[in-house]
Design an enzyme around this catalytic site. Structure first.
Site, PDB file in Angstrom:
ATOM      1  N   VAL A   1      -9.148  -2.434  -0.599  1.00  0.00           N
ATOM      2  CA  VAL A   1      -8.454  -3.461  -1.392  1.00  0.00           C
ATOM      3  C   VAL A   1      -8.158  -2.879  -2.771  1.00  0.00           C
ATOM      4  O   VAL A   1      -9.087  -2.445  -3.465  1.00  0.00           O
ATOM      5  CB  VAL A   1      -9.329  -4.727  -1.572  1.00  0.00           C
ATOM      6  CG1 VAL A   1      -8.554  -5.810  -2.320  1.00  0.00           C
ATOM      7  CG2 VAL A   1      -9.842  -5.254  -0.235  1.00  0.00           C
ATOM      8  N   HIS A   2      -6.873  -2.853  -3.156  1.00  0.00           N
ATOM      9  CA  HIS A   2      -6.576  -2.359  -4.499  1.00  0.00           C
ATOM     10  C   HIS A   2      -5.295  -2.920  -5.107  1.00  0.00           C
ATOM     11  O   HIS A   2      -5.068  -2.784  -6.302  1.00  0.00           O
ATOM     12  CB  HIS A   2      -6.468  -0.823  -4.491  1.00  0.00           C
ATOM     13  CG  HIS A   2      -5.136  -0.334  -4.006  1.00  0.00           C
ATOM     14  ND1 HIS A   2      -4.805  -0.258  -2.668  1.00  0.00           N
ATOM     15  CD2 HIS A   2      -4.035   0.081  -4.676  1.00  0.00           C
ATOM     16  CE1 HIS A   2      -3.575   0.197  -2.547  1.00  0.00           C
ATOM     17  NE2 HIS A   2      -3.069   0.402  -3.733  1.00  0.00           N
ATOM     18  N   ARG A   3      -4.426  -3.577  -4.322  1.00  0.00           N
ATOM     19  CA  ARG A   3      -3.134  -4.043  -4.830  1.00  0.00           C
ATOM     20  C   ARG A   3      -3.331  -5.085  -5.928  1.00  0.00           C
ATOM     21  O   ARG A   3      -4.170  -5.976  -5.807  1.00  0.00           O
ATOM     22  CB  ARG A   3      -2.310  -4.653  -3.706  1.00  0.00           C
ATOM     23  CG  ARG A   3      -1.813  -3.660  -2.686  1.00  0.00           C
ATOM     24  CD  ARG A   3      -0.517  -3.030  -3.121  1.00  0.00           C
ATOM     25  NE  ARG A   3      -0.022  -2.115  -2.092  1.00  0.00           N
ATOM     26  CZ  ARG A   3       1.049  -1.373  -2.231  1.00  0.00           C
ATOM     27  NH1 ARG A   3       1.761  -1.437  -3.330  1.00  0.00           N
ATOM     28  NH2 ARG A   3       1.434  -0.553  -1.274  1.00  0.00           N
TER      29      ARG A   3
ATOM     30  N   ARG B   1     -10.526  -0.529 -10.070  1.00  0.00           N
ATOM     31  CA  ARG B   1      -9.947  -1.786 -10.555  1.00  0.00           C
ATOM     32  C   ARG B   1     -10.509  -2.972  -9.779  1.00  0.00           C
ATOM     33  O   ARG B   1     -10.801  -4.022 -10.352  1.00  0.00           O
ATOM     34  CB  ARG B   1      -8.424  -1.764 -10.429  1.00  0.00           C
ATOM     35  CG  ARG B   1      -7.775  -3.064 -10.946  1.00  0.00           C
ATOM     36  CD  ARG B   1      -6.266  -3.012 -10.966  1.00  0.00           C
ATOM     37  NE  ARG B   1      -5.699  -2.903  -9.644  1.00  0.00           N
ATOM     38  CZ  ARG B   1      -4.809  -1.986  -9.294  1.00  0.00           C
ATOM     39  NH1 ARG B   1      -4.408  -1.073 -10.171  1.00  0.00           N
ATOM     40  NH2 ARG B   1      -4.313  -1.961  -8.078  1.00  0.00           N
TER      41      ARG B   1
ATOM     42  N   ASP C   1      -4.785  -3.370   2.092  1.00  0.00           N
ATOM     43  CA  ASP C   1      -3.537  -3.789   1.438  1.00  0.00           C
ATOM     44  C   ASP C   1      -2.730  -2.567   0.996  1.00  0.00           C
ATOM     45  O   ASP C   1      -1.747  -2.684   0.280  1.00  0.00           O
ATOM     46  CB  ASP C   1      -3.804  -4.727   0.255  1.00  0.00           C
ATOM     47  CG  ASP C   1      -4.688  -4.124  -0.833  1.00  0.00           C
ATOM     48  OD1 ASP C   1      -5.012  -2.916  -0.749  1.00  0.00           O
ATOM     49  OD2 ASP C   1      -5.050  -4.854  -1.771  1.00  0.00           O
TER      50      ASP C   1
END
Length: 366
Positions: free
Chosen positions: A211-213, A246, A285
């Site tokens: 998950v990073h978007r 992030r 994602d």
């Protein structure tokens, strides 16, 4: 006798997917004595686990320039890159500037070059999610419209460009350099990666998630839902998630608590390949990892309402996460489904060679 010209390429990279793509193309460039490459690393990904490890394990030539831009809001980050890339172009006077994908590094490199009347080559051109809330969508559209040579991975990408009035001898379908990379580095991963043993995993006893978007990480409600559903799924099957810096920051900021997901530090490409090969399913994602799931013949759930890789959804190899289904529902639906993972969407694994061959031919014809 016709004079031979040395083609001087400035390659702009800054994020994990670009390191992988550039490694594949740079390996081909070494075979052309009349092609010289200067690598410029913007520093968009600057953490060692997100950057340095890729250069080491993938044998990417050391960047000639590291701009060390770091993180920041989109405007500041892109503006800082634009200023510094322009300085490099003025100093090096390249034949062309090559950019990859859809990051802030991509658009900064393309804008800096085109304003200085240097030809722009865009690798992975023509992709569209048709969601302009995504910064990546804006980056890829603008980059395509200022580029002089556009290399596309799929027929869909060619069609997208045609609809926007970009066609003819500017556009070449070559296949996907990520498929080149998957074929080449899988063999290296089998010999060099120890991550399966280190994490005490067995083949197909876990789900791999990433998950990073920004549209997921920056939205508290959405990120909470993702982690809650992953945590619920992890009561049924082990969920391994390399935690992007992030995402980690936002998880802590939003006070999201999980009990069952196995978090690990960000990992290099070689270890990621082994996790992809060994897992039962991938939940992500990431645009690149959607394809890698297909390359390694794994079902994929995409944590978005749309994707650039529409052919994977149409062929039911990839399923979009919607309000209708939570991850448990989708997992149960997919795990018993027989998928056709034999499609030939992304070329024959020679995209990088086709790209450099075409660049050389274009310059020979001048």
């Amino acid at each position: 006798m016709k004079e031979r010209h040395v083609i001087k390429i400035i390659t702009i990279i800054g994020a994990r997917p670009q390191f992988i793509k550039a490694a594949t193309v740079s390996r081909v460039i070494k075979n052309f004595k009349d092609v010289f490459e200067i690598i410029v690393h913007t520093g968009q990904h600057y953490d060692d686990n997100m950057s340095a490890v890729f250069f080491e394990e993938m044998d990417i030539p050391k960047p000639h320039y590291n701009l060390e831009i770091g993180s920041g809001n989109h405007g500041k980050q892109t503006g800082d890159m634009l200023i510094e890339i322009e300085k490099v172009i003025l100093e090096e006077k390249p034949s062309l500037v090559m950019v990859y994908g859809d990051t802030n590094s991509t658009i900064a490199g393309a804008l800096a070059a085109t304003k200085l009347h240097i030809p722009v080559v865009h690798i992975e051109a023509g992709l569209r999610s048709f969601n302009k809330k995504m910064p990546e969508e804006i980056n890829r559209i603008l980059t395509d419209h200022v580029s002089d040579i556009l290399f596309t991975p799929t027929n869909t990408a060619v069609e997208n460009l045609e609809k926007e009035g970009i066609s003819g001898d500017k556009v070449y379908k070559v296949g996907d350099v990520m498929y080149d990379a998957a074929l080449f580095y899988t063999e290296k991963a089998k010999s060099n990666s120890k991550i399966i043993e280190r994490l005490s995993l067995r083949d197909t006893d876990f789900v791999l998630a990433t998950v990073h978007r920004a549209e997921n990480t920056d939205n508290k409600i959405r990120l909470s839902r993702i982690f809650n559903e992953l945590d619920e799924l992890a009561t049924k099957i082990k969920v391994v998630l390399p935690l992007h810096p992030r995402t980690k920051q936002k998880k802590e900021e939003f006070k999201i608590v999980t009990k069952n997901v196995t978090f690990i530090d960000p990992i290099g490409y070689i270890d990621m390949v082994m996790l992809q090969r060994a897992c039962k399913m991938i939940i992500t994602d990431s645009g690149g990892i959607q394809k890698e799931a297909f390359f390694h013949k794994k079902p994929c759930i995409t944590l978005r309402s749309e994707t650039e890789w529409i052919e994977l959804v149409q062929s039911e190899c990839n399923f979009l996460w919607t309000e209708e289904f939570n991850l448990i529902n989708l997992y149960d639906k997919l795990i018993g489904k027989k998928l056709n993972l034999s499609h030939d969407f992304y070329g024959d694994g020679d995209a990088a060679s086709l790209i450099i061959d075409r660049i050389v031919k274009n310059y020979q014809q001048r």
